[in-house]
Design an enzyme around this catalytic site. Sequence first.
Site, PDB file in Angstrom:
ATOM      1  N   ASP A 124      31.008  17.724 -16.823  1.00  0.00           N
ATOM      2  CA  ASP A 124      30.257  18.719 -16.051  1.00  0.00           C
ATOM      3  C   ASP A 124      30.391  20.120 -16.641  1.00  0.00           C
ATOM      4  O   ASP A 124      31.184  20.353 -17.549  1.00  0.00           O
ATOM      5  CB  ASP A 124      30.715  18.708 -14.583  1.00  0.00           C
ATOM      6  CG  ASP A 124      32.233  18.743 -14.443  1.00  0.00           C
ATOM      7  OD1 ASP A 124      32.919  19.073 -15.437  1.00  0.00           O
ATOM      8  OD2 ASP A 124      32.745  18.445 -13.353  1.00  0.00           O
ATOM      9  N   ASN A 163      38.743  17.394  -2.297  1.00  0.00           N
ATOM     10  CA  ASN A 163      37.741  16.826  -1.382  1.00  0.00           C
ATOM     11  C   ASN A 163      37.230  15.465  -1.863  1.00  0.00           C
ATOM     12  O   ASN A 163      36.280  14.924  -1.306  1.00  0.00           O
ATOM     13  CB  ASN A 163      36.560  17.805  -1.199  1.00  0.00           C
ATOM     14  CG  ASN A 163      35.769  18.016  -2.491  1.00  0.00           C
ATOM     15  OD1 ASN A 163      36.119  17.467  -3.542  1.00  0.00           O
ATOM     16  ND2 ASN A 163      34.710  18.799  -2.421  1.00  0.00           N
ATOM     17  N   HIS A 192      35.950  14.779  -4.907  1.00  0.00           N
ATOM     18  CA  HIS A 192      34.877  14.758  -5.908  1.00  0.00           C
ATOM     19  C   HIS A 192      35.379  14.259  -7.266  1.00  0.00           C
ATOM     20  O   HIS A 192      36.558  14.375  -7.587  1.00  0.00           O
ATOM     21  CB  HIS A 192      34.169  16.122  -6.029  1.00  0.00           C
ATOM     22  CG  HIS A 192      34.937  17.205  -6.707  1.00  0.00           C
ATOM     23  ND1 HIS A 192      34.630  18.538  -6.540  1.00  0.00           N
ATOM     24  CD2 HIS A 192      35.988  17.186  -7.566  1.00  0.00           C
ATOM     25  CE1 HIS A 192      35.433  19.268  -7.275  1.00  0.00           C
ATOM     26  NE2 HIS A 192      36.274  18.478  -7.902  1.00  0.00           N
ATOM     27  N   GLU A 232      30.013  16.054  -5.337  1.00  0.00           N
ATOM     28  CA  GLU A 232      30.665  16.454  -4.089  1.00  0.00           C
ATOM     29  C   GLU A 232      30.429  15.396  -3.007  1.00  0.00           C
ATOM     30  O   GLU A 232      29.539  14.537  -3.164  1.00  0.00           O
ATOM     31  CB  GLU A 232      30.083  17.811  -3.640  1.00  0.00           C
ATOM     32  CG  GLU A 232      30.238  18.936  -4.662  1.00  0.00           C
ATOM     33  CD  GLU A 232      31.664  19.480  -4.772  1.00  0.00           C
ATOM     34  OE1 GLU A 232      32.630  18.742  -4.524  1.00  0.00           O
ATOM     35  OE2 GLU A 232      31.812  20.669  -5.130  1.00  0.00           O
TER      36      GLU A 232
HETATM   37  P1  PGA Z   1      42.075  20.218 -11.053  1.00  0.00           P
HETATM   38  O1  PGA Z   1      40.583  19.843 -10.677  1.00  0.00           O
HETATM   39  O2  PGA Z   1      42.459  19.356 -12.191  1.00  0.00           O
HETATM   40  O3  PGA Z   1      42.053  21.676 -11.439  1.00  0.00           O
HETATM   41  O4  PGA Z   1      42.903  19.950  -9.834  1.00  0.00           O
HETATM   42  C1  PGA Z   1      40.260  18.501 -10.588  1.00  0.00           C
HETATM   43  C2  PGA Z   1      38.825  18.369 -10.132  1.00  0.00           C
HETATM   44  O5  PGA Z   1      38.351  19.229  -9.375  1.00  0.00           O
HETATM   45  O6  PGA Z   1      38.177  17.392 -10.521  1.00  0.00           O
END
Ligand code: PGA
Length: 243
Positions: free
Chosen positions: A67, A136, A138, A143
């Site tokens: 992404d 959350n 995702h 999302e």
């Molecule tokens: P993070 O993010 O590794 O900074 O916890 C993970 C994500 O949002 O997929």
Amino acid sequence: MKIEILSSPEEIGIKLARKLYRRIMLQPKLVVGLATGSTPLPFYSALVSLVSKKPLDLSRITTFNLDEYYPIGRSNCNSYYFFMNKYLFKLLKLNDTQVNLLSGEAKDYHTECKNYEGRIKVVGGIDWQLLGIGVNGHIGFNEPGSEFNSLTRRVRLSGSTIEMNRRFFSNDKIPFYALTMGLKTILSAKDIHLIATGENKSRIVRKLILTKPSKKLPASILKLHHNVTIWLDNASAKLLEVN
Ligand code: PGA
């Protein structure tokens, strides 16, 4: 889903880096899906250190990132393009032609996303996909509420993701949108490795393990795949029964 619990993010990084290293030795044209965020950093640094000690021919691998924020310039230090170059591509001396990232600079995001799907198809799909998970649930920027049959597309970031990631954008405004591989795109990968580390991931990890596949928790789609490993450290696994 196979679950591996190790003592620390560093230990996960080393074990997974060795696995990927061996896969590339066996399959020099491996197509690798990559992730950003704080979670993959120990894995990237373990991989860089392994390759510097035991040189490996990486000239024929191809990478695809999950992404990118939208819109965002590639020279912006918060872009995932910038992140990947800093923590991996430059250190492994990967060529621009072998790495693929959705462009946050694309004027026509529909075409950008469609072409990205096309580029993945042309190389025969993703062989080995790395994932993190948001608090959350995702994966990529899919999302909660994302369709299981979603493809690469522009999405609006959820309020919780914006809150979580705002801290990185010191002077800049965080974009409200992103381009992301879809859930169907991710599920098409042949071998999937999701890393979740730290206590702040323990609740979502427990939820992921306990719930049936549901759009409310996008990572739960991984339960429909036959070759997924979830890598946890003691902190993220602390709410699981096994502990
Ligand atoms: P993070 O993010 O590794 O900074 O916890 C993970 C994500 O949002 O997929």
